[in-house]
Write an enzyme that holds these catalytic residues in place. Structure first.
Site, mmCIF file in Angstrom:
data_model
loop_
_atom_site.group_PDB
_atom_site.id
_atom_site.type_symbol
_atom_site.label_atom_id
_atom_site.label_comp_id
_atom_site.label_asym_id
_atom_site.label_seq_id
_atom_site.Cartn_x
_atom_site.Cartn_y
_atom_site.Cartn_z
ATOM 1 N N HIS A 37 -3.822 -65.194 62.228
ATOM 2 C CA HIS A 37 -5.062 -64.583 61.741
ATOM 3 C C HIS A 37 -5.118 -64.446 60.228
ATOM 4 O O HIS A 37 -5.965 -63.704 59.734
ATOM 5 C CB HIS A 37 -5.237 -63.190 62.354
ATOM 6 N N LYS A 66 -15.912 -53.358 55.952
ATOM 7 C CA LYS A 66 -14.712 -54.070 56.378
ATOM 8 C C LYS A 66 -13.520 -53.447 55.656
ATOM 9 O O LYS A 66 -13.688 -52.609 54.771
ATOM 10 C CB LYS A 66 -14.802 -55.568 56.085
ATOM 11 N N ARG A 67 -12.343 -53.848 56.035
ATOM 12 C CA ARG A 67 -11.145 -53.368 55.355
ATOM 13 C C ARG A 67 -11.252 -53.622 53.851
ATOM 14 O O ARG A 67 -11.727 -54.677 53.426
ATOM 15 C CB ARG A 67 -9.928 -54.096 55.950
ATOM 16 N N LYS A 72 -11.500 -59.655 49.916
ATOM 17 C CA LYS A 72 -12.819 -59.450 50.515
ATOM 18 C C LYS A 72 -13.872 -59.143 49.454
ATOM 19 O O LYS A 72 -15.063 -59.128 49.736
ATOM 20 C CB LYS A 72 -12.756 -58.348 51.571
ATOM 21 N N THR A 115 -15.187 -61.323 61.934
ATOM 22 C CA THR A 115 -15.994 -61.101 63.138
ATOM 23 C C THR A 115 -17.164 -60.174 62.838
ATOM 24 O O THR A 115 -18.159 -60.184 63.553
ATOM 25 C CB THR A 115 -15.147 -60.497 64.282
ATOM 26 N N LYS A 153 -21.231 -60.052 64.267
ATOM 27 C CA LYS A 153 -21.941 -58.877 64.792
ATOM 28 C C LYS A 153 -23.255 -58.673 64.057
ATOM 29 O O LYS A 153 -24.292 -58.368 64.671
ATOM 30 C CB LYS A 153 -21.054 -57.642 64.675
#
Length: 843
Positions: free
Chosen positions: A374, A567-568, A573, A675, A679
């Site tokens: 991952h 998100k984290r 990111k 993911t 969503k």
């Protein structure tokens, strides 16, 4: 295991395994029964007690199918898959089970005479603290899809007493507080003490001669810990299947030393108990210290050993051939690198506990282990010091050494004299501190290695695992992630779900590919549908605005564009890039450049790892910028920014339906899949994103006219790496120069001078691996394009509908079908009636 029939205490044939009635009257009666007789409330009760009583009512409707499912699997001796994961971010369970059992209307009718609604009861449930982010939520989606597709799959995880942590904000800083999600119990779990396993740590190995005269290894003088299983039901969507998530809790084999206790040494007496229970006390302990690393390794081995021993127990109860045909009936999917020690542990079980020879054990192991990677970040591939293995798992380390020796011989035969390749591929990394490379162990011991998006899988083969791909190309494959439409559309967005079903029928929830039929309604001629779609989105935005006001004290205007990144918190990111854009918009407003303006509400949320200081400082920056913007009377409704604390699954169920613009802005080549992007897309949000992870597949599905693509690609960044000069980018871009001037002047930290210097230096560093400033200009221009598009209501609605209509391939059902067709090879099994002669009440 003693069967109920064996002791004649109950006649199994006489037990009615049919679920209790689901009519409203019976639901109401049972609800009151549990509230009064089970929970002991006769007058007043807490809101949580209402939830607990309702959970028990629903659990009763699950139990019969749960038993039938297990009995059918056992009686037919089916091939089963075990999904090993350190995370299962299942969120709240009540609403999901109500949906799967199709009970909402009946329950609403059952409680209509009371002064509360089911939605209010659902909100009393604590989010299960069993995961952190996308990895754990993916595992939960996969379990949902396995039950929906009626595949015999059991999930194995750890029953953490405390979740990752509860995130609070203090003066803009992240503060971690314990998340004791089990403080009031968990009505969904069933303790299975009779299936407990003993797990070994420490000790030493010795060589002995067994009864057949063979030289064998024994692991002796171990410190043993008990693994106690707790089973949680995973209901399929209106199909009678109920699979199991088995969670292990650590406990001391003895409560305490009575001798030491009687002697007055109370602390020593309970030390072993506390030490044992620490294994499942907290999700992801901080591993920046040696103690943290030791606990992480203990957790990983505890999960792997308990799960493998449990499967061995179950297999031996039904197989007449012992473990020789074990691989024919079992497959293990390793969810990321965390459970990869299962490769060595299965070898130990087969050799030490079943008397197998090495080659036979290796054939079995490599026929039933499969590994999902991952991450593309090398630092995220776990490595544990050899000295830790020597102290905690000496026998397992010996097996790892032998696996490594065998693999290195194969490499040497393939590439004679290539010492550098052998050094790169070795399971043991040499250096000042020798370390075991857990990802390498997973690849060596698995017959399948998959990435989770097309680009990710290609980058694994071309980069991170290139040596292994060249040695074993047949192992590598791709399985693009997906999420369950039951949770993320039907449950999270009932208004949109109902609208879709009214126009294309309800089968899309079982086969999301059928949502493609929604495309025809994207045409502007479908004005009534467009108006209803807009109204549904507006109601969802009002619900999100209420959450933001409640949690943050900031008022979001639902007529503004809702721009969301949750998100984290991690540098790759690029929440920092998002903040730079917000500062740019702030600059424009202050300069009076608000012609053709699109009001925007920016929401950012997520947790930073406790030891990740830079990520925590990013949270601080977001909150400081938020304070300046939201308190400036010149800004008003033109721009809002807030940070949502303690982001969770239940929060995402409100956020995704209410979002207009989904931020998926990771540095190209760094996000394995994502993911959250799926969503948001399912719920009609448009994506602004880089060419990275599953963004690429989303772009392919919706087309470039329905996606806001920006930024450099992987190959561009590789070519730029040697001459990357952030300062020259700043000098050549007036907008960026103004943003950096505000940051460097301390405008957002007047009372805290210098606190953001490290973040600023990171942005300007020639070796910044995230290339944040390289994408600034394209990001700003693309954001402007999104803002212009949002003002064209008809065009935006069309694009929103197209995003939902094109989400079919992002169902986790499709992903699980691919896992099963290519890797697991399981048969679809429908639960049958209970057979009293083969029933296994203890599972």
């Amino acid at each position: 295991m003693i069967d109920i029939d064996d002791i004649k205490l109950l006649k199994l044939k006489a037990i009615d395994f049919n679920e209790p009635s689901t009519n409203a009257k019976k639901l109401e009666r049972d609800f009151l029964y549990y509230l009064c007789n089970h929970l002991g409330h006769f007058t007043n009760c807490s809101k949580y007690s209402l939830y607990e009583a309702m959970a028990l009512v629903i659990r009763d409707r699950i139990m019969g199918n749960w038993h039938r499912t297990w009995d059918t699997y056992r009686r037919n001796k089916v091939r089963r898959a075990s999904y090993l994961s350190l995370e299962f971010l299942i969120g709240r369970s009540l609403g999901n089970h109500v949906l799967n059992l199709d009970l909402r209307d009946n329950i609403d009718q059952a409680i209509q005479d009371f002064c509360f609604k089911l939605e209010g009861i659902e909100q009393q449930e604590h989010d299960a603290g069993l995961g952190n982010g996308g990895l754990g939520r993916l595992a939960a989606c996969f379990m949902d899809s396995c039950a929906a597709l009626q595949l015999p799959v059991i999930g194995f995880g750890l029953r953490y007493e405390y979740g990752i942590f509860r995130q609070q904000l203090e003066h803009g800083y992240q503060i971690e507080e314990p998340d004791h999600w089990l403080r009031e119990g968990n009505p969904w779990e069933i303790k299975r003490s009779e299936l407990s396993q003993v797990i070994h740590f420490g000790g030493r190995t010795e060589t002995v001669t067994d009864e057949q005269g063979r030289t064998v290894k024994k692991w002796v003088d171990t410190q043993d810990i008990l693994a106690i299983p707790y089973d949680v039901p995973v209901s399929g969507y209106q199909n009678d299947t109920v699979n199991t998530l088995r969670l292990w809790r650590a406990a001391a084999t003895d409560e305490f030393s009575l001798e030491e206790f009687n002697a007055g040494d109370y602390a020593e007496a309970v030390e072993q108990k506390n030490h044992a229970e620490a294994i499942t006390m907290v999700l992801y302990p901080n591993d920046t210290s040696e103690n943290g690393k030791e606990l992480r390794l203990r957790q990983q081995y505890f999960l792997a050993s308990a799960s493998l021993k449990d499967i061995q127990r179950s297999w031996k109860e039904t197989s007449s051939n012992g473990m020789t045909d074990f691989a024919e009936g079992n497959i293990f999917q390793l969810n990321d690198t965390h459970p990869s020690i299962a490769v060595a542990e299965l070898m130990r079980i087969l050799i030490d506990e079943n008397g197998m020879q090495w080659d036979q054990a290796w054939d079995i192991t490599t026929s039933c282990m499969a590994y999902t990677n991952h991450t593309l970040l090398p630092e995220a591939l776990e490595k544990w010091p050899v000295f830790l293995f020597e102290r905690l798992l000496p026998r397992v380390l010996e097996i790892i050494y032998k696996i490594n020796s065998q693999m290195l011989r194969e490499i040497s035969q393939r590439w004679p004299g290539d010492a550098e390749r052998m050094k790169r591929m070795s399971l043991v990394e040499e250096g000042a501190v020798r370390q075991v490379r857990m990802a390498h162990l997973a690849i060596a011991g698995s017959f399948s290695v998959n990435g989770v998006a097309h680009l990710h899988s290609e980058l694994l083969k071309d980069g991170l695992f290139r040596d292994f791909y060249e040695l074993w190309p047949e192992k590598f494959n791709n399985k693009t992630n997906g999420v369950t439409p039951r949770r993320w559309i039907a449950h999270a967005n009932p208004l949109m779900s109902s609208l879709i079903s009214q126009h294309i029928g309800e089968n899309w929830l079982r086969d999301l590919r059928q949502i493609d039929a929604l495309k025809k309604f994207s045409d502007p001629s479908e004005k009534k549908f467009h108006d209803t779609w807009y109204e549904v989105k507006h109601q969802n935005k009002e619900r999100l605005a209420r959450l933001v006001e409640q949690q943050c004290g900031i008022v979001f205007n639902p007529h503004s564009m809702f721009d969301v990144q949750v998100k984290r918190i991690h540098e790759y990111k690029r929440q920092l890039l998002n903040v730079l854009h917000v500062i740019h918009l702030y600059n424009r407003i202050k300069a009076g450049h608000v012609e053709n303006w699109t009001n925007r509400c920016v929401l950012i949320g997520g947790k930073a790892a406790p030891g990740y200081s830079r990520a925590k400082m990013i949270i601080k920056l977001i909150n400081n910028v938020s304070s300046v913007i939201n308190e400036d009377p010149d800004i008003g409704d033109l721009l809002k920014l807030t940070f949502l604390p303690n982001f969770s699954v239940s929060a995402m169920e409100i956020i995704a339906p209410g979002t207009d613009l989904s931020e998926q802005i990771s540095t190209a080549g760094k996000e394995a899949s994502g993911t959250g992007n799926m969503k948001f897309m399912m719920n009609g949000a448009l994506t602004i994103g880089t060419y990275d992870g599953a963004n690429i597949e989303i772009l392919d599905a919706v087309g470039k006219n329905n996606f806001f693509l920006f930024g450099h690609r992987v190959e561009d960044l590789a070519a730029m790496k040697e001459h990357y000069n952030p300062q020259s980018i700043i000098d050549g871009d007036e907008d960026l120069r103004k943003v950096m001037n505000l940051l460097e002047s301390g405008h957002f930290n007047i009372d805290e001078p210098g606190i953001f210097n490290d973040l600023i230096d990171t942005l300007k560093d020639r070796h910044d691996p995230w290339f944040t400033l390289a994408d600034f200009r394209d990001y700003i221009d693309t954001q402007q394009r999104a803002a212009d598009c949002y003002r064209d209501r008809q065009q935006w609605i069309k694009m929103s509908i197209m995003n939902t209509a094109c989400c079919g391939m992002f169902s986790s059902d499709r992903t699980i079908e691919e896992y099963n067709n290519d890797i697991w090879k399981l048969d679809q099994i429908k639960p049958g009636p209970i057979n009293p002669t083969t029933a296994e009440p203890s599972r």
